[in-house]
Design a protein around this motif. Structure first.
Motif: not given
Length: 343
Positions: A88-93, A95-102
């Motif tokens: 769950v922590l890996l997936r949350r990370r 998802y957060r990275m997938a929302d960051m353009d950079a």
């Protein structure tokens, strides 16, 4: 079997795992072949299903070891995992990275730079192996252009730019790839990459093999706890395994394109192995599919030295190793994602 980065890959379809105290023990035909303390493992991936004892499953859940079962073809079947999970922590990370353009641009450049570099290496290897039969000027010029594309993609600032470079490089690569077809060139000639449906024999063969690579990459991502649907280059679309499409980009040329060329050039797949349908779609006949599947399984047994890990692995484990490295990068264990680049 193979242990990489604390993941045990059990590749023999006759293997059965049991618990002996705090150890995981592998048996083949009731003979012990491998033993390892469970605390040294983060995961076990079993290809082909002989199974695991209830005791072994209990030990895995107690130690937080993900126990994954895959078909011999690589298709994901199931995973046994205990209450405590880092997924769950890996997936949350993720998802957060997938929302960051950079983050998306940075990781996507790794996928595509490796894809273009590996495509270029297919051309260079073609000149080396069959120089007297190919238009060397055309292939070398294309190789030079792909080298420029690799440099260019590492300096882009948006996903649209990455897709632009990738599209141009792919068009050049597939045009030059025709030169590497040594048998039945006229029948197997590609007019660019096309699919859904493929409209020539080589495209039909490539699409069929890409399907296997896609399934195995998706399974690999599942085994390491990543969400195959959330990608960095390919964006979210219902029903699409976008991250699997991302990761397989770097593996296409090395794992599939070379095999397709070998099948044609060695006359293992011939002109009459295809059907042309009324809508002009070209498909493999049933018997030909069996030959391709057999060749794919055989190719996966090839042993290579992974360029980043510097360890020998079976080629079939490559999607799993890359999925594991990507998970480690997303989790913060690696500063950057090391894509697979064929040396």
């Amino acid at each position: 079997m193979r242990k990489l980065l604390n993941i045990l890959y059990v590749t023999s379809p006759k293997s059965y795992i049991k618990r002996d105290g705090e150890n995981i023990v592998i048996y083949n035909d009731q003979t012990e072949t491998f033993r390892i303390p469970a605390h040294n493992l983060e995961g076990i991936v079993m290809f082909g299903y002989m199974g695991a004892s209830p005791g072994a499953m209990q030990l895995c859940t107690e130690q937080g070891i993900a126990l994954s079962f895959l078909k011999e073809s690589g298709q994901f079947m199931a995973r046994v995992q205990g209450k405590v999970s880092g997924n769950v922590l890996l997936r949350r990370r993720q998802y957060r990275m997938a929302d960051m353009d950079a983050d998306c641009v940075r990781i996507a450049t790794r996928f595509i730079a490796a894809k273009v570099a590996n495509s270029r290496n297919v051309l260079i290897r073609g000149i080396r192996d069959h120089g007297e039969h190919v238009n060397q000027t055309l292939v070398r010029n294309t190789s030079d252009e792909l080298k420029k594309s690799v440099r260019k993609v590492m300096h882009v600032t948006s996903l649209d730019e990455i897709l632009g470079v990738e599209g141009d490089a792919s068009k050049r690569y597939f045009a030059a790839m025709n030169e590497l077809i040594l048998y039945g060139k006229e029948a197997f000639y590609m007019k660019g990459r096309n699919r859904r449906p493929p409209r020539d024999r080589m495209n039909a063969l490539l699409s069929y093999l890409y399907t296997f690579l896609m399934l195995e990459t998706q399974s690999a991502l599942e085994t390491v706890g990543l969400d195959p649907a959330v990608g960095f280059l390919h964006r979210d679309r219902p029903g699409r395994a976008s991250l699997a499409l991302d990761v397989m980009e770097e593996l296409r040329a090395y794992m599939v394109d070379r095999l397709a060329l070998s099948l044609v050039n060695r006359k293992q797949i011939q002109v009459n192995d295809f059907l042309v349908q009324e809508n002009e779609a070209v498909i493999l006949k049933q018997d030909a599919r069996k030959k391709v599947i057999s060749a794919w399984q055989e190719r996966k047994q090839t042993v290579i030295t992974h360029p980043y890990l510097k360890e020998k692995i079976q080629l079939g484990l490559l999607p799993y190793v890359q999925a594991l490295l990507l998970a480690r990068h997303i989790r913060g264990d690696l500063d950057d994602y090391p894509p697979f680049v064929w040396k």
